[in-house]
Design an enzyme around this catalytic site. Structure first.
Site, PDB file in Angstrom:
ATOM      1  N   LYS A 121     -10.010  -1.316  10.684  1.00 31.22           N
ATOM      2  CA  LYS A 121     -10.134  -2.365   9.818  1.00 31.22           C
ATOM      3  C   LYS A 121     -10.641  -3.836  10.522  1.00 31.22           C
ATOM      4  CE  LYS A 121      -7.508  -0.810   6.289  1.00 31.22           C
ATOM      5  NZ  LYS A 121      -7.951  -0.047   5.156  1.00 31.22           N
ATOM      6  N   HIS A 155       0.917  -1.100  -0.076  1.00 25.34           N
ATOM      7  CA  HIS A 155      -0.084  -0.029   0.047  1.00 25.34           C
ATOM      8  C   HIS A 155       0.901   1.127   0.012  1.00 25.34           C
ATOM      9  CE1 HIS A 155      -2.829   2.781   1.990  1.00 25.34           C
ATOM     10  NE2 HIS A 155      -3.740   2.083   1.545  1.00 25.34           N
ATOM     11  N   CYS A 212      -4.817   2.238  -3.855  1.00 21.38           N
ATOM     12  CA  CYS A 212      -3.558   2.778  -3.125  1.00 21.38           C
ATOM     13  C   CYS A 212      -2.241   2.052  -3.381  1.00 21.38           C
ATOM     14  CB  CYS A 212      -3.650   3.105  -1.625  1.00 21.38           C
ATOM     15  SG  CYS A 212      -4.969   4.305  -1.177  1.00 21.38           S
ATOM     16  N   GLN A 246      -4.471  -5.505   7.007  1.00 25.32           N
ATOM     17  CA  GLN A 246      -5.286  -6.339   6.284  1.00 25.32           C
ATOM     18  C   GLN A 246      -5.381  -7.577   7.162  1.00 25.32           C
ATOM     19  OE1 GLN A 246      -7.526  -5.400   4.257  1.00 25.32           O
ATOM     20  NE2 GLN A 246      -6.809  -3.576   3.867  1.00 25.32           N
ATOM     21  N   ASP A 299       3.172  -4.867   7.972  1.00 28.44           N
ATOM     22  CA  ASP A 299       2.062  -4.130   8.152  1.00 28.44           C
ATOM     23  C   ASP A 299       1.042  -5.354   8.282  1.00 28.44           C
ATOM     24  OD1 ASP A 299      -0.256  -2.717   7.147  1.00 28.44           O
ATOM     25  OD2 ASP A 299       0.543  -2.191   5.365  1.00 28.44           O
TER      26      ASP A 299
END
Lengths: 402, 138
Positions: A223, A120, A360, A200, A197
């Site tokens: 999220k 991203h 993105c 998600q 990261d």
């Protein structure tokens, strides 16, 4: 372990509405999830019952708010299996967390930062800015045609110059699940710091930072059924203790004189200013909520839905699915000769909310030679019937567009 | 037919199409009918910036009138710009510059659009007037 999504749907008041006269089918969960009553209640109760500024007050409300905020930190630490709660730093979200890490690292010309092709923009641009500032260079782990990372290329890119390696656990664009444990081990063996990261990953997979052995892990509350404006940076104590503070201000200081200031210990060293107290408490409520259902049961349900969607969509002519078959969370597709924006516009008219565009991830889209995709992304409250509605809506839109 | 009359004609056509599906099929049909621009004409200076889909706009002078051609990789976007082309193509720069293009708000198409695309419609109208201004001044 299966659960009944029709029962959990009543926990999410927003899902009961109609869009353009059709029942809302919300399949944009990788962008943000809807919030259950348990989370909304936690936010409201905070303001109704214990709102006060934390840490310094001597009065009853300040003590109650401080206790609730720190209990939320403990809750997040437990969810991540962190060694201690002080390794959990509250931020405004994953992007904020990554920018924090990029701001406190000092690199020199010749140093390298390694990111993956799946990232991203939030896990690219802060590193680009760090590289511009320091003269370090940014290297990219390429990906295969199926949307998985080229692990051989990754290992070849690692060297003694690699100071930081940053990659996503699950791709927001394609749902690719990276082999994060192996990648952490390889990067660490090369002497690199590692940032994962988990924006998600947080709603879909169990995260154990001790087992993962990264140095930093970031995610956003929104999220995972919590409000926007709250997020987490988990950082290994031995690493964060050695790094300088970032923003200056209240809570991050120990003592201030006009000659010099001394700084507070973790986690407060990185929490300047009044934090998002309600957001942290609501995040803890969201984690309680998903654990109450069972993260494994949720994951199994979502996997069932995403496979059903992939199978149904694959039957359509000229349809291209992006990412590997074992994708998690997000299903990205394109249809030859049909602009993703047209498809998204028409299925929105049928009540189906998906994301269209580059997600993105412009470098990733360029790698696959597309300007964007249509992405359906799933959450615990989605149903088989909604998957079928999605497929029928896409079919109907294609009839109109062809 | 004046610009105002052409706008009125479009609104009348749309009035026979009550549902979203018919209206979108109308726009998609307009997008299909609008001739594609040649790749040579689709240079970056013809690209309207700020649209999620790519939109190219070309304008040239012909006997004191402005001739527009436009294209997009999105057929719905192309249909929307075709509405403007139908209204403004072949008009004088002065008529284009003084045209009230608020008819697009009355088509009922705009509220169905994502804000970025609704904004793109305003951009298209502005760009067409800009090109008319340049041609008028030349």
């Amino acid at each position: 372990m299966a659960f009944d999504p029709s029962k959990v749907r009543s926990d999410f008041p927003i899902l009961a509405q109609a869009v353009n006269g059709k029942p809302l089918v919300y399949l944009d969960n990788a962008a943000t999830t809807q919030k259950p009553l348990a989370v909304l209640d936690a936010s409201r109760r905070y303001y109704e019952e214990i709102n006060a500024n934390i840490h310094r007050g001597t009065h009853h409300l300040a003590r109650a708010a401080t206790a609730a905020h720190e209990a939320a930190r403990d809750r997040v630490a437990r969810h991540l299996n962190a060694s201690e709660s002080a390794e959990v730093i509250f931020t405004s979200g994953a992007t904020d967390s990554i920018n924090l890490v990029a701001a406190i690292l000092t690199l020199v010309p010749g140093d390298e930062v390694l990111v993956s092709a799946l990232e991203h923009h939030s896990n690219i641009v802060p590193w680009q800015m760090l590289c511009e500032r320091s003269g370090a260079s940014l290297k990219v782990i390429p990906c295969h045609e199926d949307g998985t990372l080229d692990q051989d290329a990754f290992r070849a890119l690692l060297s003694e110059r690699t100071r930081l390696t940053a990659f996503t656990w699950i791709s927001n664009a394609f749902g690719t699940v990276n082999p994060v444990r192996e990648m952490c081990a390889a990067a660490k063996a090369a002497g690199s710091l590692v940032l994962v990261d988990a924006a998600q990953a947080i709603p879909h997979v169990r995260i154990d930072v001790r087992e993962l052995d990264a140095d930093f892990l970031v995610f956003s509350g929104h999220k995972v059924y919590a409000p926007t404006g709250i997020g987490v940076l988990w950082g290994r104590r031995s690493v964060l203790d050695a790094l300088p503070p970032w923003r200056g201000g209240g809570e991050m200081i120990k003592e201030v004189t006009f000659e010099r200031s001394t700084y507070n210990v973790l986690p407060f060293k990185y929490e300047a200013g009044t934090p998002n107290i309600e957001g942290a408490i609501a995040l803890a409520a969201a984690l309680d909520y998903i654990e109450g259902i069972g993260l494994e049961a949720i994951a199994a349900h979502e996997q069932h839905l995403i496979r059903r969607a992939a199978e149904g969509l694959s039957a359509l002519t000229d349809l291209r699915l992006f990412g590997p078959d074992d994708r998690v969370g997000a299903l990205s597709f394109g249809i030859h000769g049909v602009h993703h924006y047209d498809l998204g516009t028409l299925i929105d008219q049928m009540g189906v909310a998906v994301r269209t565009g580059h997600h993105c991830c412009q470098p990733l889209m360029a790698r696959f030679g597309v300007t964007g995709t249509t992405r359906a992304s799933f959450a615990l409250y989605n149903t088989e019937a909604e998957v079928d509605t999605l497929i029928a809506a896409v079919e109907k839109a294609l009839v109109m567009l062809r | 037919m004046s610009i105002a009359e052409k706008q009125q004609q479009i609104l009348e056509e749309l009035s026979f199409l009550p549902g979203w599906q018919e209206r979108y099929e109308y726009v998609i049909g307009l997008g299909r009918q609008l001739p594609a621009m040649s790749d040579k004409l689709k240079s970056s200076d013809k690209l309207i910036k700020g649209c999620q889909s790519q939109v190219w706009l070309d304008a040239r002078a012909e006997d004191g009138h402005v001739r527009f051609s436009a294209d997009s990789d999105s057929v719905i976007t192309k249909g929307m710009i075709a509405l403007f082309v139908r209204v403004l193509d072949g008009e004088s720069p002065d008529a284009i510059l003084s045209a009230d293009l608020s008819f697009i708000d009355q088509t009922g198409l705009k509220e169905h659009l994502a804000p970025t695309r609704a904004n793109a419609l305003n951009l298209m109208a502005t760009q067409m007037k800009q090109r008319a201004l340049e041609i008028g001044a030349a």
